[in-house]
Design an enzyme around this catalytic site. Sequence first.
Site, PDB file in Angstrom:
ATOM      1  N   MET A  26      16.559  47.776  36.097  1.00 39.22           N
ATOM      2  CA  MET A  26      17.018  47.355  37.423  1.00 39.22           C
ATOM      3  C   MET A  26      16.239  48.105  38.503  1.00 39.22           C
ATOM      4  O   MET A  26      16.666  48.143  39.663  1.00 39.22           O
ATOM      5  CB  MET A  26      18.522  47.587  37.554  1.00 39.22           C
ATOM      6  CG  MET A  26      19.294  46.750  36.538  1.00 39.22           C
ATOM      7  SD  MET A  26      20.973  46.398  37.019  1.00 39.22           S
ATOM      8  CE  MET A  26      21.657  48.032  37.118  1.00 39.22           C
ATOM      9  N   HIS A  33      13.223  55.802  32.486  1.00 41.74           N
ATOM     10  CA  HIS A  33      12.482  54.539  32.358  1.00 41.74           C
ATOM     11  C   HIS A  33      11.054  54.798  31.874  1.00 41.74           C
ATOM     12  O   HIS A  33      10.518  54.026  31.083  1.00 41.74           O
ATOM     13  CB  HIS A  33      12.440  53.815  33.699  1.00 41.74           C
ATOM     14  CG  HIS A  33      13.783  53.462  34.270  1.00 41.74           C
ATOM     15  ND1 HIS A  33      14.307  54.107  35.351  1.00 41.74           N
ATOM     16  CD2 HIS A  33      14.702  52.536  33.897  1.00 41.74           C
ATOM     17  CE1 HIS A  33      15.491  53.584  35.642  1.00 41.74           C
ATOM     18  NE2 HIS A  33      15.759  52.636  34.773  1.00 41.74           N
ATOM     19  N   GLN A  57      26.030  41.222  36.622  1.00 38.45           N
ATOM     20  CA  GLN A  57      26.657  42.313  35.882  1.00 38.45           C
ATOM     21  C   GLN A  57      27.337  43.333  36.780  1.00 38.45           C
ATOM     22  O   GLN A  57      27.782  44.379  36.315  1.00 38.45           O
ATOM     23  CB  GLN A  57      25.643  42.990  34.956  1.00 38.45           C
ATOM     24  CG  GLN A  57      24.577  43.813  35.645  1.00 38.45           C
ATOM     25  CD  GLN A  57      23.497  44.233  34.657  1.00 38.45           C
ATOM     26  OE1 GLN A  57      22.727  43.414  34.172  1.00 38.45           O
ATOM     27  NE2 GLN A  57      23.434  45.518  34.344  1.00 38.45           N
ATOM     28  N   GLN A 144      19.341  54.927  25.001  1.00 36.63           N
ATOM     29  CA  GLN A 144      20.583  55.415  24.377  1.00 36.63           C
ATOM     30  C   GLN A 144      21.616  55.751  25.455  1.00 36.63           C
ATOM     31  O   GLN A 144      22.815  55.722  25.198  1.00 36.63           O
ATOM     32  CB  GLN A 144      20.260  56.638  23.514  1.00 36.63           C
ATOM     33  CG  GLN A 144      21.441  57.345  22.916  1.00 36.63           C
ATOM     34  CD  GLN A 144      22.169  56.493  21.886  1.00 36.63           C
ATOM     35  OE1 GLN A 144      21.540  55.757  21.136  1.00 36.63           O
ATOM     36  NE2 GLN A 144      23.491  56.585  21.877  1.00 36.63           N
ATOM     37  N   LYS A 145      21.127  56.063  26.663  1.00 37.32           N
ATOM     38  CA  LYS A 145      22.012  56.374  27.798  1.00 37.32           C
ATOM     39  C   LYS A 145      23.125  55.341  27.943  1.00 37.32           C
ATOM     40  O   LYS A 145      24.257  55.673  28.271  1.00 37.32           O
ATOM     41  CB  LYS A 145      21.159  56.440  29.066  1.00 37.32           C
ATOM     42  CG  LYS A 145      21.896  56.402  30.373  1.00 37.32           C
ATOM     43  CD  LYS A 145      22.516  57.734  30.685  1.00 37.32           C
ATOM     44  CE  LYS A 145      22.957  57.886  32.116  1.00 37.32           C
ATOM     45  NZ  LYS A 145      23.577  56.746  32.747  1.00 37.32           N
ATOM     46  N   ASP A 146      22.782  54.059  27.730  1.00 32.71           N
ATOM     47  CA  ASP A 146      23.761  52.981  27.812  1.00 32.71           C
ATOM     48  C   ASP A 146      24.071  52.518  26.382  1.00 32.71           C
ATOM     49  O   ASP A 146      23.621  51.468  25.938  1.00 32.71           O
ATOM     50  CB  ASP A 146      23.216  51.845  28.673  1.00 32.71           C
ATOM     51  CG  ASP A 146      22.946  52.305  30.096  1.00 32.71           C
ATOM     52  OD1 ASP A 146      23.898  52.386  30.876  1.00 32.71           O
ATOM     53  OD2 ASP A 146      21.778  52.630  30.411  1.00 32.71           O
ATOM     54  N   SER A 181      19.795  59.032  35.981  1.00 33.46           N
ATOM     55  CA  SER A 181      20.301  57.702  36.318  1.00 33.46           C
ATOM     56  C   SER A 181      19.837  57.349  37.720  1.00 33.46           C
ATOM     57  O   SER A 181      19.729  58.223  38.586  1.00 33.46           O
ATOM     58  CB  SER A 181      21.827  57.688  36.267  1.00 33.46           C
ATOM     59  OG  SER A 181      22.330  56.554  36.959  1.00 33.46           O
ATOM     60  N   SER A 182      19.598  56.066  37.938  1.00 38.19           N
ATOM     61  CA  SER A 182      19.205  55.616  39.280  1.00 38.19           C
ATOM     62  C   SER A 182      20.296  55.909  40.301  1.00 38.19           C
ATOM     63  O   SER A 182      20.017  56.024  41.493  1.00 38.19           O
ATOM     64  CB  SER A 182      18.917  54.111  39.265  1.00 38.19           C
ATOM     65  OG  SER A 182      17.927  53.814  38.307  1.00 38.19           O
TER      66      SER A 182
END
Length: 279
Positions: A26, A33, A57, A144-146, A181-182
């Site tokens: 995203m 990333h 989402q 793996q974060k999500d 995280s963004s």
Amino acid sequence: MIVHTVADLRRERRKLPGRVAFVPTMGALHEGHRALIRAAKESAEHVVVSVFVNPLQFGEQADLDRYPRTLDADAAICAEEGAELVFAPSAAEVYPRPLEVSVQTGRMGEIVEGAARPGHFDGMATVVAKLFGMVSPDLAFFGQKDAQQLAIVRRLSEDLNLDVEIVAVPTVREPDGFALSSRNRFLSPEERVTGLALSRALFAGRDAVAEGPEAVLAAAGPVLEAAAKADPPLALDYLVLADPATFTQVPSGHRGPAVLAVAGRVGATRLIDNLPLEF
Ligand code: AMP
């Protein structure tokens, strides 16, 4: 090269010989990333990165509106990491009309993170299926974060025979353990201190892994309880020990792999983190 339409993407995709690895994002790209793009680059001849903030989402309009958009910097990062094709479509390009047909993630999409964000995983899986159809990748890389997203995308690819190999990349963290995280850019210094409880709780849980699942939860819990009393406080959504493939909670005597997953809100920012464990 950056393309904005499905037609341009398909034209450029057809020119790529050999295996193509795909990294859906995203945007607001960070070191996490970059790790995905690097892993993709090592596994295939060509890498395609998508940058698309998927409205389907997002539950809250405010969360969608404030999501960071940094396309020029993202394109530069993709070029630095050797991804030759960046696909950055508009919402109208991806959704030219309301969908009649979409992906249902069922029970897997309704539990744990799905219970906190109704509809989120259906929207995620729908756009991933669409992006796979647009990019036609051989492999796709997910963080793996999500962890629950990863589990659902694996089932998406298998259940619908999409013929895309799903590859997981370990979570990239700050030196103090905070998962990148963004959304971290929204945290004030004080909120970040409170938010650090998520990774600290996971590490405390991991330290108790030899004593079994209950000990892991018992070790992680107090770290989060303390953060819930901090200023600013953590509003905890869940702490669970889940099966990495199904995301159902593991029973007390569980042996084998598990994911210790945590989520909560600090101020206006929702944070998630997890650690894979082996019992
Ligand atoms: P997002 O742009 O947040 O939708 O994430 C795009 C991809 O990057 C997803 O597969 C995420 O799981 C992955 N990702 C996000 N943060 C990290 C991180 N800290 N480490 C590894 N992968 C990540």
